[in-house]
Motif scaffolding. Structure first.
Motif, PDB file in Angstrom:
ATOM      1  N   GLU A   1     -10.952   7.278 -19.871  1.00  0.00           N
ATOM      2  CA  GLU A   1     -10.637   8.282 -18.856  1.00  0.00           C
ATOM      3  C   GLU A   1     -11.895   8.776 -18.141  1.00  0.00           C
ATOM      4  N   TYR A   2     -13.000   8.824 -18.841  1.00  0.00           N
ATOM      5  CA  TYR A   2     -14.273   9.267 -18.276  1.00  0.00           C
ATOM      6  C   TYR A   2     -14.767   8.295 -17.206  1.00  0.00           C
ATOM      7  N   VAL A   3     -14.585   7.003 -17.455  1.00  0.00           N
ATOM      8  CA  VAL A   3     -15.092   5.973 -16.541  1.00  0.00           C
ATOM      9  C   VAL A   3     -14.163   5.750 -15.346  1.00  0.00           C
ATOM     10  N   PHE A   4     -12.870   5.645 -15.603  1.00  0.00           N
ATOM     11  CA  PHE A   4     -11.938   5.216 -14.553  1.00  0.00           C
ATOM     12  C   PHE A   4     -11.354   6.411 -13.811  1.00  0.00           C
ATOM     13  N   THR A   5     -12.170   6.866 -12.875  1.00  0.00           N
ATOM     14  CA  THR A   5     -11.872   8.054 -12.086  1.00  0.00           C
ATOM     15  C   THR A   5     -11.537   7.661 -10.654  1.00  0.00           C
ATOM     16  N   THR A   6     -11.081   8.632  -9.899  1.00  0.00           N
ATOM     17  CA  THR A   6     -10.823   8.423  -8.472  1.00  0.00           C
ATOM     18  C   THR A   6     -12.076   7.901  -7.783  1.00  0.00           C
ATOM     19  N   GLU A   7     -13.217   8.444  -8.140  1.00  0.00           N
ATOM     20  CA  GLU A   7     -14.480   8.032  -7.515  1.00  0.00           C
ATOM     21  C   GLU A   7     -14.759   6.551  -7.743  1.00  0.00           C
ATOM     22  N   LEU A   8     -14.508   6.072  -8.966  1.00  0.00           N
ATOM     23  CA  LEU A   8     -14.742   4.659  -9.254  1.00  0.00           C
ATOM     24  C   LEU A   8     -13.802   3.783  -8.430  1.00  0.00           C
ATOM     25  N   PHE A   9     -12.523   4.145  -8.372  1.00  0.00           N
ATOM     26  CA  PHE A   9     -11.564   3.343  -7.597  1.00  0.00           C
ATOM     27  C   PHE A   9     -11.881   3.405  -6.101  1.00  0.00           C
ATOM     28  N   ASN A  10     -12.320   4.568  -5.618  1.00  0.00           N
ATOM     29  CA  ASN A  10     -12.737   4.670  -4.215  1.00  0.00           C
ATOM     30  C   ASN A  10     -13.952   3.785  -3.953  1.00  0.00           C
ATOM     31  N   LYS A  11     -14.871   3.735  -4.900  1.00  0.00           N
ATOM     32  CA  LYS A  11     -16.064   2.896  -4.761  1.00  0.00           C
ATOM     33  C   LYS A  11     -15.672   1.418  -4.713  1.00  0.00           C
ATOM     34  N   ILE A  12     -14.727   1.004  -5.538  1.00  0.00           N
ATOM     35  CA  ILE A  12     -14.251  -0.387  -5.509  1.00  0.00           C
ATOM     36  C   ILE A  12     -13.648  -0.685  -4.139  1.00  0.00           C
ATOM     37  N   HIS A  13     -12.854   0.243  -3.614  1.00  0.00           N
ATOM     38  CA  HIS A  13     -12.261   0.062  -2.290  1.00  0.00           C
ATOM     39  C   HIS A  13     -13.348  -0.093  -1.231  1.00  0.00           C
ATOM     40  N   GLU A  14     -14.339   0.779  -1.296  1.00  0.00           N
ATOM     41  CA  GLU A  14     -15.455   0.724  -0.352  1.00  0.00           C
ATOM     42  C   GLU A  14     -16.200  -0.621  -0.455  1.00  0.00           C
ATOM     43  N   MET A  15     -16.403  -1.090  -1.665  1.00  0.00           N
ATOM     44  CA  MET A  15     -17.092  -2.376  -1.864  1.00  0.00           C
ATOM     45  C   MET A  15     -16.282  -3.531  -1.278  1.00  0.00           C
ATOM     46  N   ILE A  16     -14.965  -3.475  -1.418  1.00  0.00           N
ATOM     47  CA  ILE A  16     -14.096  -4.509  -0.841  1.00  0.00           C
ATOM     48  C   ILE A  16     -14.194  -4.464   0.679  1.00  0.00           C
ATOM     49  N   GLU A  17     -14.073  -3.269   1.236  1.00  0.00           N
ATOM     50  CA  GLU A  17     -14.124  -3.100   2.688  1.00  0.00           C
ATOM     51  C   GLU A  17     -15.462  -3.550   3.269  1.00  0.00           C
ATOM     52  N   ASP A  18     -16.549  -3.255   2.550  1.00  0.00           N
ATOM     53  CA  ASP A  18     -17.890  -3.617   3.018  1.00  0.00           C
ATOM     54  C   ASP A  18     -18.274  -5.052   2.646  1.00  0.00           C
ATOM     55  N   LYS A  19     -17.318  -5.772   2.058  1.00  0.00           N
ATOM     56  CA  LYS A  19     -17.518  -7.173   1.647  1.00  0.00           C
ATOM     57  C   LYS A  19     -18.670  -7.318   0.648  1.00  0.00           C
ATOM     58  N   LYS A  20     -18.840  -6.311  -0.200  1.00  0.00           N
ATOM     59  CA  LYS A  20     -19.846  -6.368  -1.255  1.00  0.00           C
ATOM     60  C   LYS A  20     -19.261  -6.931  -2.539  1.00  0.00           C
ATOM     61  N   ILE A  21     -17.930  -7.010  -2.578  1.00  0.00           N
ATOM     62  CA  ILE A  21     -17.218  -7.670  -3.665  1.00  0.00           C
ATOM     63  C   ILE A  21     -15.966  -8.279  -3.046  1.00  0.00           C
ATOM     64  N   SER A  22     -15.645  -9.482  -3.482  1.00  0.00           N
ATOM     65  CA  SER A  22     -14.436 -10.124  -2.961  1.00  0.00           C
ATOM     66  C   SER A  22     -13.207  -9.472  -3.584  1.00  0.00           C
ATOM     67  N   LEU A  23     -12.101  -9.550  -2.894  1.00  0.00           N
ATOM     68  CA  LEU A  23     -10.852  -9.022  -3.430  1.00  0.00           C
ATOM     69  C   LEU A  23     -10.523  -9.711  -4.749  1.00  0.00           C
ATOM     70  N   GLU A  24     -10.775 -11.013  -4.822  1.00  0.00           N
ATOM     71  CA  GLU A  24     -10.482 -11.771  -6.035  1.00  0.00           C
ATOM     72  C   GLU A  24     -11.292 -11.252  -7.221  1.00  0.00           C
ATOM     73  N   ASN A  25     -12.580 -10.983  -7.007  1.00  0.00           N
ATOM     74  CA  ASN A  25     -13.403 -10.456  -8.097  1.00  0.00           C
ATOM     75  C   ASN A  25     -12.990  -9.038  -8.466  1.00  0.00           C
ATOM     76  N   ALA A  26     -12.665  -8.231  -7.464  1.00  0.00           N
ATOM     77  CA  ALA A  26     -12.196  -6.873  -7.757  1.00  0.00           C
ATOM     78  C   ALA A  26     -10.920  -6.933  -8.590  1.00  0.00           C
ATOM     79  N   ILE A  27     -10.042  -7.874  -8.263  1.00  0.00           N
ATOM     80  CA  ILE A  27      -8.791  -8.023  -9.015  1.00  0.00           C
ATOM     81  C   ILE A  27      -9.067  -8.390 -10.469  1.00  0.00           C
ATOM     82  N   LEU A  28     -10.075  -9.230 -10.711  1.00  0.00           N
ATOM     83  CA  LEU A  28     -10.432  -9.586 -12.097  1.00  0.00           C
ATOM     84  C   LEU A  28     -10.719  -8.336 -12.923  1.00  0.00           C
ATOM     85  N   LEU A  29     -11.445  -7.416 -12.338  1.00  0.00           N
ATOM     86  CA  LEU A  29     -11.780  -6.183 -13.039  1.00  0.00           C
ATOM     87  C   LEU A  29     -10.571  -5.254 -13.114  1.00  0.00           C
ATOM     88  N   LEU A  30      -9.902  -5.061 -12.003  1.00  0.00           N
ATOM     89  CA  LEU A  30      -8.789  -4.113 -11.936  1.00  0.00           C
ATOM     90  C   LEU A  30      -7.612  -4.536 -12.810  1.00  0.00           C
TER      91      LEU A  30
END
Length: 178
Positions: free
Chosen positions: A45-74
């Motif tokens: 619960e400490y790690v998986f916060t709104t901020e972390l999920f927003n950061k993943i979204h931002e990374m996807i949008e900025d093409k810093k992580i592929s959707l496929e790689n984000a899906i592996l983690l998510l």
């Protein structure tokens, strides 16, 4: 909660993701998924916060992580969440949830020959496993998709794993907001 060594290591790896190429990201994500197995409920619960999920979204949008790689983690985060019966609210309140809804709607509207079935299934699984409450408009789109995967009659181990994940995702969908 004070940051523990597992959460600290996880966050350090997460912060490095956007500076890696695709293969390095996959390797780091595999390490992060192993770290998730070490977390107790409080650490999770400490790690998986709104901020972390927003950061993943931002990374996807900025093409810093592929959707496929984000899906592996998510997908692993969701899998662990459902398997351990942990409630996290971070995804429900994040911009990533809205992005996933958008992808689900877009893929659902496409004709079969244009639809990326793998992404569609993966996003539906992530959406169902990461959510605590579902909007009633998502259920009629995702549930048939996941039921289709779950009804696979293939006996290969990889196909059976997909069936297991689809069923796990469906099992987490009992709290639909109507």
């Amino acid at each position: 909660m004070q940051e523990t060594s597992v959460t600290k290591r996880f966050n350090e790896l997460f912060d490095k993701l956007e500076h890696c190429d695709e293969d390095e990201q996959r390797q780091k994500i595999e390490e992060m998924n192993e770290m998730i197995n070490e977390m107790d409920e409080e650490e999770f619960e400490y790690v998986f916060t709104t901020e972390l999920f927003n950061k993943i979204h931002e990374m996807i949008e900025d093409k810093k992580i592929s959707l496929e790689n984000a899906i592996l983690l998510l997908k692993y985060i969701g899998y662990y969440k459902v398997l351990k019966g942990i409630r996290i609210n971070g995804f429900n309140e994040s911009s990533l949830e809205e992005k996933f809804k958008e992808i689900i709607y877009d893929e659902n509207e496409k004709k079969d020959e244009d639809k990326n079935e793998i992404i569609f299934v993966d996003i539906c699984e992530c959406y169902f496993m990461l959510n605590n409450q579902f909007s009633s408009d998502m259920y009629p789109i995702c549930a048939p998709c996941l039921l289709n995967v779950a009804s696979s009659k293939e006996k290969k181990e990889e196909a059976q794993k997909k069936v297991e994940v689809a069923l796990l995702a469906l099992s987490n969908s009992s709290t639909v907001n109507v």
